[in-house]
Design an enzyme around this catalytic site. Structure first.
Site, PDB file in Angstrom:
ATOM      1  N   THR A  37       0.719  -1.110  -0.171  1.00 56.73           N
ATOM      2  CA  THR A  37       0.024  -0.023   0.163  1.00 56.73           C
ATOM      3  C   THR A  37       0.947   1.280  -0.115  1.00 56.73           C
ATOM      4  O   THR A  37       1.999   1.310   0.167  1.00 56.73           O
ATOM      5  CB  THR A  37      -0.930   0.016   1.301  1.00 56.73           C
ATOM      6  OG1 THR A  37      -0.151   0.356   2.385  1.00 56.73           O
ATOM      7  CG2 THR A  37      -1.472  -1.104   1.262  1.00 56.73           C
ATOM      8  N   CYS A  38       0.119   2.381  -0.091  1.00 62.94           N
ATOM      9  CA  CYS A  38       0.713   3.732  -0.318  1.00 62.94           C
ATOM     10  C   CYS A  38       0.972   4.146   1.259  1.00 62.94           C
ATOM     11  O   CYS A  38       1.539   5.349   1.294  1.00 62.94           O
ATOM     12  CB  CYS A  38       0.050   4.708  -1.105  1.00 62.94           C
ATOM     13  SG  CYS A  38       0.020   4.364  -2.661  1.00 62.94           S
ATOM     14  N   ASP A  39       0.829   3.503   2.331  1.00 61.16           N
ATOM     15  CA  ASP A  39       0.843   3.930   3.415  1.00 61.16           C
ATOM     16  C   ASP A  39       2.478   3.808   4.077  1.00 61.16           C
ATOM     17  O   ASP A  39       2.930   2.613   4.170  1.00 61.16           O
ATOM     18  CB  ASP A  39      -0.054   3.048   4.367  1.00 61.16           C
ATOM     19  CG  ASP A  39      -0.326   3.817   5.923  1.00 61.16           C
ATOM     20  OD1 ASP A  39       0.760   4.245   6.318  1.00 61.16           O
ATOM     21  OD2 ASP A  39      -1.391   3.827   6.342  1.00 61.16           O
TER      22      ASP A  39
ATOM     23  N   ASN B 171      -6.463   0.941   0.043  1.00 59.35           N
ATOM     24  CA  ASN B 171      -5.844   1.122  -1.051  1.00 59.35           C
ATOM     25  C   ASN B 171      -6.329   0.093  -2.167  1.00 59.35           C
ATOM     26  O   ASN B 171      -5.943   0.143  -3.345  1.00 59.35           O
ATOM     27  CB  ASN B 171      -4.289   0.625  -1.080  1.00 59.35           C
ATOM     28  CG  ASN B 171      -3.324   1.712  -0.530  1.00 59.35           C
ATOM     29  OD1 ASN B 171      -2.358   1.991  -1.111  1.00 59.35           O
ATOM     30  ND2 ASN B 171      -3.819   2.672   0.537  1.00 59.35           N
TER      31      ASN B 171
END
Lengths: 376, 376
Positions: A323-325, A366
């Protein structure tokens, strides 16, 4: 790696990420615990993995169940569990959940404060209740201590109050923390419970049950003490403190029953040194902290990893989710080594992932779908 | 609290826990950002909240979209977004996801390492690509830095390589971290990007785009700088460094667009002093870290709370979720005060919860169903 799961993955080549659980292994672990600790009734902690094939198998084996919510009570009933074999084991329960469980026939509830006890007296009258004590979680890899449990002094008052409220003051429980590596934690807790049994007996109240909680560890990357080691310590402490007047003994294993029975099959999405010259590569998998591996928070639980080329030349990696986290990092401080020629598109396996993975998984963070599950 | 949401809750009395989002407020925030920063194209960060009513509204307003996965690309397309208005903004992408997006017409992709660039060259030939730079996240409440981005030196090489691979080296991006409170973070990053524009121009490659990422803060318990403050700083820095040769400017707001438009409506399950004599009460809600409030990890994001009796005598509380997990604590170190007579069964509201709540929510941890959502 579990040969049945290895074969399933080789033959079916399931889409990643997915969790594969060997239900026979679940049975084997249940039986192993029963043999090690025949004095105890096993209440499977449903929250560890509430999948129907697991519940079905355990119902068939005569297991009891520790449910964390009305929804989990309901799952057990759907799998054919006797409501008398279910303990509502969350100290925090909505009134609606207490009522629903009581109406379904559940008659055992935990509490750790007066307010919850009053709810139980009103909405589950006459039920068996047990009070959760606060104990030390120091050697647990996933500690549980701050949020739950009460002091010995408070538990004493509450158990007497339970009687006065028309409830059945059945016993006491404690949780030494999940993935607890020290048998001494159980011994210390049992001694504390025993002294409260004595106190209450002097006050005219004879308790009949000790719930030892769960916490029995499983193998991740390192060996852990065998279950016999814990069983001996527990039985020794129980004998020392209770002699022939042994109360009912309950245990609530979750991780121990299902953890080692599961494997997460995942694809490497990207491998890159990201401009570093120290040899460390970042490996991004198609599952991360928000895809089910929540227990990697603070790198607490460190899963063993199997690739198709274990033993090949390897080097250090950091592991992250897809994910973009920025918080979706599995292991950055813990040393992991993977093959030097590991590539995007390869599949690898995370062992010991049968517990606390499928349910922590986010609904769609996401955009990723929840983890697929296969019970074989 | 948002009057439309207040009215909805009063009239409908929705079951708890639930998220209520005012879609008109989403529109208002989108418009406010567009007015503050008219030079920039807005790519809504779908991961903040991918609900169809939000995407529908934003498509109608002409928004572009920042997608973190093929699944999010697909959601945007289903809502009627033009594929040319979608940026595939995750630096970590499966080949299958790149292919699917490319086949659907998406022509803009991010990367931050050579391996990912090679995947793009092969599976998304000719596409616009931009490179994510690593920048300082120091004043962000939810930092993103370690996992993503590359150095200026590496980005220089990679952009030249992108050209050689037949891709369109469109520009550069950075992320100053989510809930970034300092406008200076943008100024510093813009200066760094600008110097790389100059370097690459000298090497014969003219970039045409700066993606400023997201990070614009919203009000939780404290006031934050207005969006105009950030817009002025950004436009000032852009003018300083680019003069009349202004590149395309992209922004990727998520939290800023949807955060303040949402309220989580939750029930108090238990209030107890748990034997403490220092006045602190534990308040257990029917939503916690695994029900969607993942950003309370380390107490990073501190939501404002409204009760029906704000202003009544209050005292300190620790706040926790409804699960048996010891990690499911929202706030223990951060000071929160709630009414002294708060009781089990009361409903309270958590403000500013429109972003990053519905999707972090677990599928069924402890048996609890995913958060219900209402878009009004």
């Amino acid at each position: 790696m579990n040969p049945k799961i290895t074969r399933f993955i080789a033959e079916k080549n399931p889409a990643t990420p997915c969790l594969v659980v060997d239900v026979d292994e679940v049975e084997a672990r249940y039986r192993a615990l029963g043999q090690a600790l025949p004095q105890a009734r096993i209440y499977y902690a449903v929250k560890a993995n509430p999948a129907r094939p697991i519940l079905d198998r355990l119902v068939g084996l005569g297991s009891c169940f520790d449910a964390a919510s009305w929804e989990e009570v309901s799952l057990c009933l759907q799998a054919g569990a006797d409501p008398a074999a279910i303990s509502f084991g969350n100290t925090v329960k909505k009134v609606s959940a207490i009522r629903a469980a009581y109406e379904a026939g559940v008659r055992m509830f935990v509490f750790d404060c007066r307010e919850e006890l009053e709810k139980l007296a009103r909405h589950a009258p006459g039920s068996r209740v047990y009070c959760r004590l606060l104990v030390d979680n120091y050697a647990a890899e996933w500690p549980l201590s701050r949020k739950f449990g009460t002091t010995v002094e408070s538990a004493r008052d509450l158990m007497l109050a339970a009687r006065d409220m028309g409830l059945d003051p059945y016993g006491l429980s404690f949780h030494v923390g999940s993935q607890q590596l020290s048998a001494e934690a159980y011994e210390v807790a049992i001694a504390r419970v025993a002294s409260l049994f004595t106190d209450l007996s002097a006050a005219g109240l004879d308790l009949r049950m000790i719930n030892l909680g769960g916490g029995f560890p499983i193998r991740y990357r390192e060996d852990v003490p065998e279950i016999d080691h814990f069983a001996e310590a527990i039985f020794g402490a129980m004998t020392e403190h209770f002699g022939n007047a042994m109360p009912d003994m309950l245990v609530e294993p979750g991780r121990f029953i299902v953890g080692e029975a599961g494997v997460v099959h995942t694809e490497v999405v990207l491998v890159s040194a990201r401009g570093r010259t120290d040899g460390l590569r970042w490996v991004y998998l198609d599952i991360g902290r928000f895809g089910g591996l929540a227990e990697t928070e603070n790198e607490s639980i460190r899963y063993a990893i199997r690739t198709g080329r274990d033993g090949a030349p390897s080097g250090p990696v950091a592991l992250a989710g897809p994910t973009c986290d920025g918080a979706d990092i599995l292991y950055e401080k813990t040393r992991y080594d993977l093959p030097l020629d590991l590539e995007s598109g390869e599949v690898i396996d995370l062992l010991g992932t049968g517990a606390y993975v499928s349910t922590y998984c986010s609904t769609r963070f996401n955009g990723f779908a929840p983890l697929a599950e296969h019970y074989i």
